[in-house]
Motif scaffolding. Structure first.
Motif, PDB file in Angstrom:
ATOM      1  N   LEU A 128      32.970  47.588  37.751  1.00 23.82           N
ATOM      2  CA  LEU A 128      33.460  46.274  37.331  1.00 23.82           C
ATOM      3  C   LEU A 128      33.204  45.184  38.362  1.00 23.82           C
ATOM      4  CD1 LEU A 128      36.852  47.334  35.744  1.00 23.82           C
ATOM      5  CD2 LEU A 128      34.783  46.641  34.550  1.00 23.82           C
ATOM      6  N   ARG A 129      32.931  45.612  39.591  1.00 22.36           N
ATOM      7  CA  ARG A 129      32.669  44.691  40.711  1.00 22.36           C
ATOM      8  C   ARG A 129      33.842  43.768  41.005  1.00 22.36           C
ATOM      9  NH1 ARG A 129      26.469  43.143  39.228  1.00 22.36           N
ATOM     10  NH2 ARG A 129      25.645  45.223  39.595  1.00 22.36           N
ATOM     11  N   ARG A 130      35.025  44.336  40.837  1.00 21.57           N
ATOM     12  CA  ARG A 130      36.244  43.606  41.202  1.00 21.57           C
ATOM     13  C   ARG A 130      37.359  44.622  41.404  1.00 21.57           C
ATOM     14  NH1 ARG A 130      39.921  42.663  36.883  1.00 21.57           N
ATOM     15  NH2 ARG A 130      39.110  43.462  34.940  1.00 21.57           N
ATOM     16  N   PRO A 131      38.373  44.278  42.189  1.00 19.13           N
ATOM     17  CA  PRO A 131      39.484  45.217  42.391  1.00 19.13           C
ATOM     18  C   PRO A 131      40.328  45.358  41.118  1.00 19.13           C
ATOM     19  CG  PRO A 131      39.862  43.185  43.598  1.00 19.13           C
ATOM     20  CD  PRO A 131      38.494  43.086  43.003  1.00 19.13           C
ATOM     21  N   VAL A 132      40.616  46.582  40.757  1.00 21.17           N
ATOM     22  CA  VAL A 132      41.388  46.849  39.548  1.00 21.17           C
ATOM     23  C   VAL A 132      42.738  47.462  39.901  1.00 21.17           C
ATOM     24  CG1 VAL A 132      41.404  48.145  37.383  1.00 21.17           C
ATOM     25  CG2 VAL A 132      39.279  47.181  38.229  1.00 21.17           C
ATOM     26  N   LEU A 133      42.770  48.335  40.895  1.00 26.32           N
ATOM     27  CA  LEU A 133      43.995  49.053  41.215  1.00 26.32           C
ATOM     28  C   LEU A 133      45.131  48.121  41.634  1.00 26.32           C
ATOM     29  CD1 LEU A 133      42.602  52.190  43.042  1.00 26.32           C
ATOM     30  CD2 LEU A 133      43.447  52.004  40.713  1.00 26.32           C
ATOM     31  N   SER A 134      44.814  47.055  42.324  1.00 24.56           N
ATOM     32  CA  SER A 134      45.882  46.148  42.747  1.00 24.56           C
ATOM     33  C   SER A 134      46.534  45.468  41.550  1.00 24.56           C
ATOM     34  CB  SER A 134      45.342  45.107  43.720  1.00 24.56           C
ATOM     35  OG  SER A 134      44.309  44.352  43.107  1.00 24.56           O
TER      36      SER A 134
END
Length: 53
Positions: free
Chosen positions: A5-11
Motif C-alpha cells: 500500500l506504500r503507507r503505514p496501516v498498523l498505526s
C-alpha cells in the motif's frame, strides 16, 4: 501489506482499536448510570443468558 500500500496501516488500526475501546467504555458507563447501577446490568445479562433463578 504496508509495502504493497506504500503507507503505514498498523498505526491506523491501533487508533481504531483505541477509539472503539473508549466508545465501548463510555457506552457501558452510560448504560450503568441509566439502568441504576452495576447490579441491574449484571442481573439483566444473567437473565438474558438464562442464568437467573
Amino acid at each position: 501489506m504496508e509495502r504493497m500500500l506504500r503507507r503505514p496501516v498498523l498505526s491506523s488500526m491501533h487508533a481504531g482499536f483505541s477509539l472503539g475501546a473508549l466508545a465501548g467504555a463510555g457506552a457501558g458507563a452510560l448504560a450503568i448510570s441509566a439502568l441504576g447501577g452495576a447490579h441491574a446490568i449484571v442481573g439483566s445479562v444473567a437473565e438474558a443468558l438464562g442464568l437467573a433463578r
